[in-house]
Design a protein around this motif. Structure first.
Motif, mmCIF file in Angstrom:
data_model
loop_
_atom_site.group_PDB
_atom_site.id
_atom_site.type_symbol
_atom_site.label_atom_id
_atom_site.label_comp_id
_atom_site.label_asym_id
_atom_site.label_seq_id
_atom_site.Cartn_x
_atom_site.Cartn_y
_atom_site.Cartn_z
ATOM 1 N N PHE A 57 0.843 -1.194 0.000
ATOM 2 C CA PHE A 57 0.000 0.000 0.000
ATOM 3 C C PHE A 57 0.882 1.249 0.000
ATOM 4 C CE2 PHE A 57 -3.307 2.906 0.919
ATOM 5 C CZ PHE A 57 -2.836 3.766 1.896
ATOM 6 N N VAL A 58 0.474 2.253 -0.799
ATOM 7 C CA VAL A 58 1.197 3.521 -0.847
ATOM 8 C C VAL A 58 0.313 4.664 -0.333
ATOM 9 C CG1 VAL A 58 2.351 5.207 -2.313
ATOM 10 C CG2 VAL A 58 2.621 2.758 -2.774
ATOM 11 N N ALA A 59 -0.828 4.846 -0.967
ATOM 12 C CA ALA A 59 -1.703 5.960 -0.604
ATOM 13 C C ALA A 59 -3.116 5.691 -1.092
ATOM 14 C CB ALA A 59 -1.195 7.272 -1.199
ATOM 15 N N ALA A 60 -4.094 6.287 -0.399
ATOM 16 C CA ALA A 60 -5.485 6.155 -0.819
ATOM 17 C C ALA A 60 -6.256 7.385 -0.390
ATOM 18 C CB ALA A 60 -6.114 4.895 -0.209
ATOM 19 N N VAL A 61 -7.355 7.610 -1.087
ATOM 20 C CA VAL A 61 -8.252 8.716 -0.749
ATOM 21 C C VAL A 61 -9.658 8.151 -0.693
ATOM 22 C CG1 VAL A 61 -8.399 9.410 -3.179
ATOM 23 C CG2 VAL A 61 -8.966 11.054 -1.378
ATOM 24 N N ASN A 62 -10.410 8.577 0.308
ATOM 25 C CA ASN A 62 -11.731 7.984 0.487
ATOM 26 C C ASN A 62 -12.705 8.509 -0.561
ATOM 27 O OD1 ASN A 62 -12.212 10.578 1.437
ATOM 28 N ND2 ASN A 62 -13.504 9.886 3.139
ATOM 29 N N TRP A 63 -13.946 8.049 -0.475
ATOM 30 C CA TRP A 63 -14.921 8.308 -1.535
ATOM 31 C C TRP A 63 -15.183 9.795 -1.731
ATOM 32 C CZ3 TRP A 63 -19.470 10.895 -0.571
ATOM 33 C CH2 TRP A 63 -19.801 11.070 0.780
ATOM 34 N N SER A 64 -15.095 10.576 -0.674
ATOM 35 C CA SER A 64 -15.405 12.000 -0.777
ATOM 36 C C SER A 64 -14.178 12.838 -1.103
ATOM 37 C CB SER A 64 -16.007 12.501 0.536
ATOM 38 O OG SER A 64 -15.023 12.516 1.559
ATOM 39 N N GLY A 65 -13.008 12.226 -0.985
ATOM 40 C CA GLY A 65 -11.786 13.001 -1.147
ATOM 41 C C GLY A 65 -11.404 13.757 0.100
ATOM 42 N N GLY A 66 -12.183 13.605 1.163
ATOM 43 C CA GLY A 66 -11.935 14.359 2.380
ATOM 44 C C GLY A 66 -10.875 13.764 3.276
ATOM 45 N N SER A 67 -10.564 12.490 3.053
ATOM 46 C CA SER A 67 -9.552 11.833 3.888
ATOM 47 C C SER A 67 -8.547 11.109 3.016
ATOM 48 C CB SER A 67 -10.221 10.824 4.829
ATOM 49 O OG SER A 67 -11.057 11.474 5.760
ATOM 50 N N ASP A 104 3.482 4.847 6.076
ATOM 51 C CA ASP A 104 4.388 5.648 6.918
ATOM 52 C C ASP A 104 5.638 6.078 6.146
ATOM 53 O OD1 ASP A 104 3.770 3.823 10.022
ATOM 54 O OD2 ASP A 104 2.695 5.489 9.071
ATOM 55 N N SER A 105 6.099 5.218 5.256
ATOM 56 C CA SER A 105 7.351 5.480 4.546
ATOM 57 C C SER A 105 7.255 6.639 3.548
ATOM 58 C CB SER A 105 7.816 4.219 3.823
ATOM 59 O OG SER A 105 6.853 3.810 2.866
ATOM 60 N N VAL A 106 6.020 7.032 3.185
ATOM 61 C CA VAL A 106 5.885 8.092 2.180
ATOM 62 C C VAL A 106 5.247 9.362 2.737
ATOM 63 C CG1 VAL A 106 5.629 6.304 0.423
ATOM 64 C CG2 VAL A 106 3.585 7.460 1.284
ATOM 65 N N LYS A 107 4.821 9.335 3.982
ATOM 66 C CA LYS A 107 4.185 10.512 4.578
ATOM 67 C C LYS A 107 5.106 11.723 4.510
ATOM 68 C CE LYS A 107 1.070 8.200 7.826
ATOM 69 N NZ LYS A 107 0.800 7.876 9.245
ATOM 70 N N GLY A 108 4.520 12.841 4.098
ATOM 71 C CA GLY A 108 5.292 14.077 3.990
ATOM 72 C C GLY A 108 5.980 14.250 2.651
ATOM 73 N N ARG A 109 6.029 13.199 1.850
ATOM 74 C CA ARG A 109 6.691 13.289 0.537
ATOM 75 C C ARG A 109 5.726 13.050 -0.617
ATOM 76 N NH1 ARG A 109 10.113 9.539 -0.736
ATOM 77 N NH2 ARG A 109 9.340 7.981 0.740
ATOM 78 N N PHE A 110 4.717 12.227 -0.400
ATOM 79 C CA PHE A 110 3.749 11.896 -1.448
ATOM 80 C C PHE A 110 2.414 12.570 -1.137
ATOM 81 C CE2 PHE A 110 5.479 7.486 -2.980
ATOM 82 C CZ PHE A 110 6.756 8.034 -3.084
#
Length: 123
Positions: free
Chosen positions: A47-57, A62-68
């Motif tokens: 897993f790298v990143a995801a956005v929920n259905w509304s785009g609000g979350s 952890d390895s990509v937080k702050g960079r992606f």
């Protein structure tokens, strides 16, 4: 037929940036999560990143937080991933994923997968 088509991969030096884009077709994902996973040679999907259905979350490994940064445009049925400060260990095939109702940080949640785009980070 649902299709997810990624673009934007390539070769970049350590510390460089890339922006990946995913175009969905055959189904509108405006009410469903979308995200990105990656798979390095000889390893399973991560897993790298995801956005929920509304785009609000948004959710990040952890390895990509702050960079992606992940973003979605429901009018265009797209999801993008801006990747900064890339590291050689992030060389992998990056896949767009969409749909599902389970934990967004678990790759098996997503029923729809793209073919992937190769990202190579040179040291």
């Amino acid at each position: 037929q649902v299709r997810l088509v990624e673009s934007g991969g390539g070769l970049v030096q350590t510390g460089g940036s890339l922006r990946l884009s995913c175009q969905a077709s055959g189904r509108a994902f405006s009410n469903e999560p979308m995200g990105w996973t990656r798979q390095a040679s000889g390893k399973g999907p991560e897993f790298v990143a995801a956005v929920n259905w509304s785009g609000g979350s948004a959710y990040y490994a952890d390895s990509v937080k702050g960079r992606f940064t992940i973003s979605r445009d429901d009018d265009k049925n797209t999801v993008d991933l801006q990747m900064n400060s890339l590291k050689p260990e992030e060389t992998a095939v990056y896949c767009c994923v969409a749909g599902g109702y389970g934990p967004l940080t678990n790759p098996v949640t997503y029923p729809y997968w793209g073919q992937g785009t190769q990202v190579a980070v040179s040291s």
